[in-house]
Every structure is written in C-alpha cells, then in structure tokens.
Scaffold this active site. Structure first.
Site, PDB file in Angstrom:
ATOM      1  NE  ARG A 223      -4.363   1.516   1.724  1.00  0.00           N
ATOM      2  CZ  ARG A 223      -5.575   1.180   2.152  1.00  0.00           C
ATOM      3  NH1 ARG A 223      -5.742   0.101   2.865  1.00  0.00           N
ATOM      4  NH2 ARG A 223      -6.609   1.910   1.856  1.00  0.00           N
TER       5      ARG A 223
ATOM      6  CD  GLU B 142      -0.313   2.974  -3.119  1.00  0.00           C
ATOM      7  OE1 GLU B 142      -0.325   1.832  -3.588  1.00  0.00           O
ATOM      8  OE2 GLU B 142       0.429   3.864  -3.550  1.00  0.00           O
TER       9      GLU B 142
END
Ligand SMILES: Cc1cc2nc3c(=O)[nH]c(=O)nc-3n(C[C@H](O)[C@H](O)[C@H](O)COP(=O)(O)OP(=O)(O)OC[C@H]3O[C@@H](n4cnc5c(N)ncnc54)[C@H](O)[C@@H]3O)c2cc1C
Lengths: 804, 276
Positions: free
Chosen positions: A382, A758
């Site tokens: 991520r 993210e």
C-alpha cells in the site's frame, strides 16, 4: 422547452465528482456474491499444490515422486527437471533478476517451491504433497543482510562470477546493486560544516501486505483453439498477459488474462509467482483447467513481503533548526531473489523522495540491495514504490533532529516545510513536486487537535509519573508526509520495458447510458463507483447509468494496472480525457441539431445549450440517440472514445497526521486515544470513499507500527506465518479516526486529482511510531525499532530504568 | 492447510463413543467444538484416522446449579458460561474469564470440556478450574473416575486422561470466597495469553493460578496460602517462583515474568477490592 430543475439539482442528479455516492460494488460484496478466483469452477478442473522447503538454505539432493503418484487422484508431479526442457524452471523477476520456479538444485528460503502436485481435487493434491520425498543437505543460513555482505557463503551460485547485475556492478557475491542519488560530496561537506548533525539507524522491519484473499489462479489451455485463459488475482492483468506471452512463447492474441473480483492486493498481487507458471504448464500438459490457490501460511511465508530496509541517516541543521543536508545509506534485504516490483530505472523504488515535505538543499542517498535466506518480494505494501520507507525515514530523522536541537518537533517541521510559493519544487534528489500547501495543512491539523493543550497535558502527566501517581505516559505522534504517486511518465517509468501509461475506453449507448473500460483493476478501491463519477461530471450522464469494467484483457484497453496509487492519477486522467473527446463530438452533434455553429453552443452540466438562449438545448441523452440514429453530415455515427494517458509528471499528495497514545509502562500495552488524519489528495472525487481508504490505510499502518512483522529465527524459520502471530487488527483493536482534508489540486492532472489509496499507510506508520517515541522522549529515548508490540515497549521502559 | 483423510463417527450415547475409542485405539480422537483440534488437523500435526463427534450425546450438555456445587457438561459451549445468569451470579469469575477467550465465533462452538481436556498451556479454562478447585469426571471402559483439575495436567498436551477415556463433566464447588478476578494480557482479540491470572480471595481463604506461563497451568498452594494470610508480596513471589515461561513471538522470558507479576498484582488488587 423549459427545464424545471435548477443547475444545482441537475448536477446533483448526476452523482458526479464531489458526491459521496455509495459504492456500487458493495451490494455484491456485502451479500457474499463477489466472484473471486476461488469461485471459478471449470469443467474437469484439476488442482495444484506445492511441496515446499522446510529449510531456508539447503541443497536438494533428490526428489522422489513415486509414492505421491501412487495416491489416488494424483495426476502428475512437476519438478524443475520437467520444466527445464521448456526453459521454465526459472523465470524473470520484475526487478531484472531471475527466480527459480521450482527448486533447481537448491533452495534459498523456507517455503520455497520444490515440486508441484497436480490432482483431481484439493485433498488429493495435499496428500500428494505429503507423499513427495525430498532429501535436503542443509547449508549455512544467513538472515541478516549485513552478515550476508561479509559472508563467504554464496547464496546465488547461479550468479557466481557475475560482477555486473541488472542495476550495475555487484560488490560481493551476496550483493545485488548499489543505487546512488544526489550529491555525495556536497552532502558530506554540509555534514562536516553543520552546526548540528543528528545520526541514527532507522529500521523499517519486514512485514507483509496480507490481503484477505490470498494469491491464486486458474489456467485453462484450450487445445482446440490454442487459446490460454488465465484467471488470477492480478493487480496488473495486461502486464501479466505480455509477460506470459514473452515467457511461454504463446502469441499474445492467444492469451486472455482475467482478474475477477480481487479481495485486496496492497502490492502482494503485483508480482509473478511460481504458482502461475506451474498452473499454466500443468494446463498445457494435461489439457485441463488447473487451479492453484495458496493458503494463508503460504501467502505469509512466500508471496511478496514488504519493507526490510535498514536506513542509516544523518541530518544536518543550523542551530536555529534550518535543515541544511540529508544523507542516507540503506541496506535493503531482498531475500533469496530480487523480485521487487519497481519501475526498471528505480531499483529502490522512489526511496529518493526521502527528503519528504522539507526544503532540504543538499542530499545524498545510496541503497545497497542484498541477498539473504528469506522470501523474495519487496513489494510496495500500500505505497508507491518504497515511499513508506522514505516517509518513515525522514519523519523519524526529523524527530531525532528535534531531540538534538531540543526543539518542539512540530515547530521544527514548520521551519523546514517547502513553502507554497516554491511549487513546482525541485527536490535535491531529483523530483519535481507538483503542488502543495504544507503550512496551511499543518496549522489546520495542530489547531484541530489542540496541540498546545495536548503538550500541557503531557507535561502534567510526566510530573504525575515521576511523582508515582500514574504508570501511564502520553505520546503525541506527529507526521507530515509527502507522497509521490501515479507512476508514471513513460520517459522514466516502465516495468520490464512496459511503459506506465494507462487507459480508458468509453462507449455511450443510444439511450444515453454508457460502459467504460479501463486498464486498471479494482481490488476494493471502488473504481466502478468513482470512475463513473468522473465520467458523469465530464459528459453529463448520471453515474448510475455508467457501467465500469476492468480486468479482462480481451475487452479492456491496455494498461499497467492498479498499485502505487496510480489508478486515479493515470487511468483517472485517461477517463477524463476520453470523456472530453466524447463531449467534443457531442458538441458538434448538438450544434447540428440546434442548427447553430459549433462555437455557438456551450456546455451546461448535462447538455449543450445555445449561447445566450439557455432554453434552447440538447441533453446528452438526446445527443447520444442522435449520434447513432440520425445522419449527420460530416460525422461518423456512434459515440465512443478511447484515451491512452501518459502523465507528464507524478502527483504529490500529502497529509498531516497526529496521534495521541497512552502507554502502560509496565505491560507495554497502548491505547490510541485519538488519531487525526488530514489528507490533501487534490480534487476529491468521492469523499466517502476517501474516508474509507484513509480508515483502511491507517489501520494497516497501525498494525505495521504496533505489531505486524514477518520474523525469522537464526535458522531462517519464519516465525509469524499464521494470523495468531502475524498481527491483523480486528475491529476491536482498530482505532477510531478523525478525518479532515484540504484541497490543493494537481496542476497537471486533467481533473486535479492526486490519488489517496496509499497516503494513510505512508503517513500513519511514522505517526504511530513517533507517538511511542514521543512518550519516552522526556526519559531519553532517541530511536527504537518497530514493531512497537508489548514486549518491545516494555523493553524501552526497562532500558530507560522506568521499572524500578 | 488441508487435513488428511479420516472416518467420521457420530455416536448418540457415551457407550458407543467409548466403544469406538476402544476399537480404534490411538488412531481415534473425540471432537468437541473442533476449534483446537481442526487447526491441528489442517496443519497435519494431529494425525488421526477416526474422528468421533460428541455433539449428539445429550448427556454431555448443560449446566446444573445446586446449593454448593455446580456441574457443567463437557459439551457446554464457552458462550453458555457467559449467558447463564444464575451461573454468573454464583461463580462470576467464569463469565469474566470466558469473555477473554478468543472471540464470539469461537465461543459459540468451542466447548468447556474441549478447553480443559485439550492440554494446551494457552487455554484459559484449565488455570481457572485449578483456581476454583474443580474436579473432572472421566468416563472409560472400566467406568468413571474423578480427577482434580490440580492433578490433571502433566505437560503440554499430556494429561491424566487415558486415550480411551472421555471427559464428561466438570464439577465446581461454589466458592465461599467472594473476591474474584481473572486478568489476562493478550496482543489482540483471539490471542492466547501473554500472561493470565485467576485469583479468588475472601474470608481468610485464597486461591491463585496462572495461565500460559509454563507447559501446564500453574496452581500454587504456597501463593494461595500467602494470599490467604494477606501477604501479597509473598503470594507474588511464590507464584513467580512456580512459573517457567518460554520465549515466543509474545516476547522474551524476562518480559513474561514481568508481565506475570503485573497481571497477578492487578488480579489480586481487583479480587481484594471485590471481597471487601
Ligand atoms: C482463533 C482462536 C482463538 C482462541 N483463543 C483462545 C483463548 O484465548 N483462550 C482459550 O482458552 N482458548 C482459545 N481458543 C481455543 C478454543 O477455546 C477451543 O474451543 C478450545 O481450546 C477447545 O475446545 P473445543 O470444544 O473446540 O475442542 P476440540 O478442538 O474439539 O478438542 C480439543 C482437544 O480436546 C479433546 N477433547 C475435546 N473434548 C473432549 C472430551 N469431552 N473428552 C476428552 N477429550 C476431549 C479433543 O480430542 C482434542 O484433542 C482459541 C481458538 C481459536 C480458533
């Protein structure tokens, strides 16, 4: 014709950009009606399962498959010997290295694939795995990258004598590459002459993306048509198609790759795994579809880990706290093969964003990649290619510097932020930040949490602690992060030579609804919801009337997939551009229908109207019908467009996060009292989805900072291969978040959006970690490594003498 | 994570279950809630060819509360310990401890009998039963016998139960002590204890046991006696002396000893407060 609805009402009906439209995906997901890889059942389908190495480093002296073959239901057992004639016993990695598909003479990490058992059902396959007899001769194990660089033990015998790797010279037989950025001498000089230099080793431990759905695929070779269909948990289906074609020699038009619903990816599903190769081979050999789905332990032990960066840092400043230089040397533990997923020219990803949100005039970064006896991977969990490592590094170094200067860390950040009038900003390590307003975000955040009062409360608590009235400390964690996402411009971003553009194709139906297809693939991000909103705003058709499709390479336009927060910056831009092409044609059609010149109509939410005569208009719905069914001189029938978008630059989302944590000095337990997250991701397409992304990312960040790790013992045994020991927070542990926002649009993106998926993982990890450090700062703590689980916090307190 | 093949049996009474156990010897295992056994089978650490499911045996279920004794059938779920109000009124520590076991899904299916028979040092019920002075009824081919919880645990996964016996019932004397506490430190919901302590105190009596700090639960008579006399430090010292924690992902030995002390002191303080 008079319209009873106001412009605002018409606009609201579209549920376009800015609307917190509910996620269209959730109807099926919340009812258990998603269709994941493991839901795919094809006639005559076989199952594959791996024999894996119990050792982290060993020679494979023999493999006996006789007993396995005798098990009812077992169809075949593949070993490296079987793959060798096809040239498939090794495969190329995304990082320019190669990796064994099945153990070729030796194994380099625990859990490495040794043989692939194919059977009629999962149970027979598992029994077959048990029955394969493998003899190993154990070799010395190296799990520490610093030792690896000193050791005589050669891990990669296949590379022996090769002094040149994919990214330049190799200094040692266990060394992969050195990557240098910035001004080495200049930085050393600044360090020498600085008033103050703070130095620290910052370790970002090995962890794992651990998506709820593990990796898997179904390969189906149709021997009649010669066509291979590969269903899989792929974050980049088109790239997989090209790679499969290049590796297998099957022509690309004869390969169809399908990513169905994906239960979370977080980088884990970017890479190519042995399971995919073996399943394809198995299907070709048997002529039947073959399914392979890894279990949780296999996922945690063998498919792409994340982080494992040892970052030695030096930061120089004036007495007043103005940073003058930053130096970083990173030792990167890549495991047995270099299978990192980074753009080709960036073997350490975008680690060179490590100057963060600060105006640092001089900087130098060097990264050494190293082989060890651990699983390969090094994907961006991520985050956009090592941005998390970079953000953690700089946000820790700022705190360390604040201690050295005896300064408040919030103030130190403020002094050093890049100013809003410095954008576009050229960083010392080579990036051009597109836009930002860090001071405004920072003040907004500090005000929102009542920073001054928090510091007063903390000071009081410290006194109470010293007076023996309490055993709990308060930590205030600060972070201001800058991301670099949306990879990326084809001129410097490619993966295995595939340029990192993305695409969207929109087709309007005659009755004014539409289908759009993109080169990306949602893994839970809600693309079907948000991309329809972009189109709705651009062409004035309701988002509810727009179907989104991704993931089938036979129908979707080519694109590089979803990771690195690139979907909105790249495919989202392509979506807007394709929509604008449609609108341009619609304008001509409207003008024809209204019997005026093209330039005499103007766009008005969901229609073109005659300038100065708004009562004369054609709605997009009317235009769509005419596009197909009315002969318009000089125009082809139909209304569709495709756009391939090569972004001119990355986008640079940023945020200010503040965490307040209570820490029990005796048990090492903690409680997150509050967590404030301000995100500036430019234009906001769907605020509710942004909130959801922030909640999810912060929860992963919380896990990483406070307990999650892939740990090995000295023998290279993975100690955290189940969810008992690998920390995945439940609803119970998950903190409550307060989200906030600011909007600084990206100047180069068609709708000004920057991407947000993210940011919360990148920003929250240093924030949680800084809170732990901050709690102990008054007692002398400078640096302590994550994860901050109970015993490690207890150890901090113990080492500081707080237990007697 | 796929178990090897096995035969599945579902007897309707104890006698049939016992005879199946006798026929198949150590190839057979009884299954209660399966929440410890099935993971072991999936990891292929439990190797068995006959699984004898106890869930159709009516006599193994239910909670009976008499004047000074409580009987709990082995197949009673952990959740039933939480939802039985009368039980919670009489022996409140049972609910307090049960709420700290795993998560609701596990507790709906996991049984009290399985939890105490399993022999995993991580299980919470064994230490608790030792603290309460519970007695287990074991039914075997030669009839039934009673074994005190304090004598039942020999080593990790080794108990006084013979392979051919079934644990049918747990009897607990209703404690005269009114102070109670079950304290447990864990890393997250669904985790076994880093350290846990069961304490009963009141009326000049006390009982102390600890969980997951040795390869068996640890009941300490010395610690209990010290606490009965009001000597908290003596109690803690004796308990810490009796434990022998191992290093694992929860932390090193020194940490576990430290946490054991903290948790025990907290349990004692809470129990004493409730006794007052
Ligand atoms: C995620 C998770 C978290 C957990 N956390 C905790 C926790 O925090 N604390 C805790 O105490 N437990 C915990 N457990 C274990 C759980 O409580 C189990 O239910 C319990 O350990 C076993 O009970 P069972 O009924 O499921 O037994 P089973 O799994 O069916 O059996 C366990 C063992 O006992 C034997 N056995 C079962 N019943 C009898 C009987 N009547 N006579 C003889 N032998 C018998 C079986 O043969 C087997 O060997 C957890 C389990 C899971 C899956």
């Amino acid at each position: 014709m008079k319209d009873e609805l106001t412009q605002d009402q018409r606009s609201a009906n579209l549920k376009g950009m800015g609307s917190s439209r509910k996620r269209v995906e959730d109807v099926r997901f919340t009812q258990g009606k998603g269709r994941y890889v493991d839901d795919i059942k094809l006639d005559g389908m076989l199952f594959g399962d791996f024999v894996r190495s119990p050792y982290a480093h060993a020679r494979v002296t023999s493999i006996n498959t006789e007993a396995a073959m005798a098990i009812p239901g077992v169809v075949a057992v593949l070993t490296a010997k079987d793959l060798e004639p096809l040239g498939l016993h090794w495969m190329p990695t995304l990082a320019g290295d190669k990796q064994m598909v099945l153990a070729d003479g030796k194994v380099l990490f625990q859990g490495q694939e040794v043989a692939y058992v194919i059977a009629n059902d999962r149970y027979a396959a598992a029994d077959g795995v048990e029955a394969v007899e493998v003899e190993y001769e154990e070799l010395p194990v190296i799990v520490n990258p610093f030792e690896a660089l000193k050791s005589n033990v050669v891990l990669r015998e296949d590379l022996e004598g090769q002094t040149e790797g994919a990214h330049g010279p190799r200094k040692h037989h266990n060394h992969i590459f050195t990557w240098e950025q910035g001004d080495k001498e200049g930085t050393e000089k600044v360090l020498e002459e600085a008033d103050v230099v703070a130095e620290e080793m910052v370790y970002y431990h090995r962890t794992h993306p651990c998506p709820l759905e593990t990796c898997g695929c179904v390969a189906s070779m149709d021997k009649v048509t010669g066509k291979l269909t590969l269903y899989g948990t792929f974050q980049a289906p088109h790239a997989i198609r090209t790679v499969v074609s290049l590796i297998s020699g099957i022509a690309e038009h004869n390969i169809r790759v399908v990513s169905p619903d994906i239960g979370g990816g977080f980088g884990n599903k970017v890479g190519a795994y042995a399971g995919y190769v073996c399943s394809v081979v198995a299907s070709i050999v048997t002529g039947k579809p073959v399914k392979w789905v890894e279990d949780r332990m296999e996922n945690l032990m063998t498919t792409a880990f994340a982080r494992d960066y040892w970052m030695q840092g030096k930061i120089a400043a004036t007495k007043e706290g103005k940073i003058t230089g930053l130096w970083c040397h990173t030792t990167a533990d890549h495991g047995g093969f270099d299978a990192c997923a980074d753009p080709t020219k960036f073997p350490a990803g975008f680690m060179n964003i490590c100057t963060g949100s600060y105006d640092i005039p001089t900087a130098y970064l060097a990264v050494d990649g190293v082989y060890t006896n651990k699983a390969p991977g090094g994907v961006s969990y991520r985050c956009s290619f090592r941005v998390t490592e970079a953000a953690y590094f700089i946000e820790r170094m700022i705190e360390v510097l604040a201690i050295e200067l005896n300064m408040d860390a919030a103030e130190l950040r403020r002094i050093n932020f890049i100013k809003s009038d410095q954008f576009p900003y050229q960083s010392a390590l080579g990036w051009e930040y597109d836009s930002g307003d860090y001071h405004r975000a920072w003040d907004q955040a500090l005000n929102a949490v009542g920073y001054k009062e928090l510091r007063e409360e903390q000071a009081q608590r410290i006194e109470d602690f010293k007076a023996g009235k309490t055993r709990k400390l308060i930590g205030i964690g600060l972070t201001h992060f800058t991301e670099i996402v949306g990879a990326g411009p084809v001129k410097n971003c490619d993966i295995l030579g595939l340029g990192m553009f993305d695409s969207c194709e929109i087709r309007i139906h005659p009755t004014g609804s539409a289908i759009a297809r993109l080169g990306t693939i949602s893994q839970g991000q809600g693309h079907a919801t948000t991309f329809a909103q972009i189109i709705a705003s651009e062409i004035g058709l309701p988002a509810d009337d727009i179907t989104l499709e991704e993931g089938d390479t036979d129908t979707a336009p080519y694109g590089l997939g979803t990771y690195g927060s690139r979907s909105t910056p790249v495919a989202g831009a392509a979506t807007a551009m394709a929509a604008r092409k449609i609108r341009a044609k619609a304008q001509m059609i409207a003008a024809y229908l209204l019997e005026v010149h093209d330039d005499d109509v103007e766009w008005d939410v969901d229609r073109f109207s005659v300038k100065g005569a708004p009562e004369r208009f054609k709605t997009m719905k009317e235009i769509a019908f005419a596009a197909y069914n009315q002969a318009i001189p000089g125009l082809e029938p139909g209304l569709e467009a495709v756009s391939y978008y090569d972004p001119p630059n990355m986008t640079y989302p940023f945020g200010a996060y503040i965490c307040v944590m209570e820490i029990d000095v005796d048990t090492g337990e903690h409680e997150i009292r509050s967590f404030y997250a301000l995100d500036d991701c430019g234009t906001r397409i769907n605020p509710m989805i942004i909130d959801g992304q922030v909640h999810g990312g912060c929860t992963e960040g919380y896990a990483i900072a406070m307990g999650q790790e892939i740990a090995y013992d000295e023998m290279g045994n993975c100690k955290s291969a189940t969810l008992m020991d690998f920390f995945l927070p439940t609803a119970w542990e998950t903190p409550t978040y307060t989200t906030d926002f600011a909007v600084t649009p990206s100047p180069h993106h068609p709708i000004g959006a920057k991407g947000v998926g993210e940011s919360p993982n990148v920003g929250s990890v240093p924030c949680f970690s800084n809170a732990v450090h901050d709690a102990f700062r008054p007692f002398g703590l400078v640096q302590s490594h994550m994860p901050h689980d109970h015993w490690r916090i207890w150890k901090i307190a113990k080492d500081l003498g707080l237990h007697s | 994570m796929i178990p090897a093949g096995f035969e599945y049996h579902r007897p309707a009474d104890i006698a049939s279950a016992l005879s199946l156990l006798q026929t198949h010897g150590d190839e057979a295992r009884v299954i209660a809630g399966g929440h410890s056994l099935i993971p072991m089978m999936k990891l292929r650490m439990a190797d068995l060819s006959h699984l004898i499911d106890l869930q159709d045996i009516d006599g193994l279920k239910g909670i009976t509360i008499a004047e000074d004794i409580v009987s709990i059938g082995a197949m009673t779920t952990q959740n039933e310990l939480i939802t039985n109000d009368e039980l919670s009124r009489r022996i409140p520590i049972l609910r307090e401890a049960a709420l700290l076991i795993a998560d609701p899904q596990v507790r709906y299916v996991g049984t009290v009998g399985g939890n105490v028979a399993n022999g995993d040092p991580g299980n919470d019920m064994p230490g608790l039963m030792q603290c309460l002075g519970a007695v287990y009824t074991l039914e075997g081919p030669d009839g039934s016998r009673a074994v005190a919880a304090r004598d039942f645990y020999e080593a990790a996964y080794f108990t006084a139960r013979e392979d051919e016996e079934i644990l049918t019932q747990i009897t607990i004397p209703v404690p005269s002590m009114s102070g109670y506490a079950y304290e447990k430190q864990k890393r997250k919901i669904g985790d076994y204890a880093t350290a846990a302590a069961a304490v009963m105190v009141g009326g000049g009596n006390a009982s102390v046991a600890m969980t997951n700090l040795s390869d068996t639960p640890i009941y300490s008579a010395e610690a209990s006696d010290a606490l009965a006399k009001g000597d908290v430090d003596g109690c803690v010292a004796a308990a810490l002396d009796a434990i022998d924690p191992q290093e694992d992902m929860r932390g090193p030995i020194a940490f576990k000893k430290h946490v054991a002390e903290v948790i025990l002191r907290r349990a004692i303080a809470k129990a004493q407060e409730r006794a007052a």
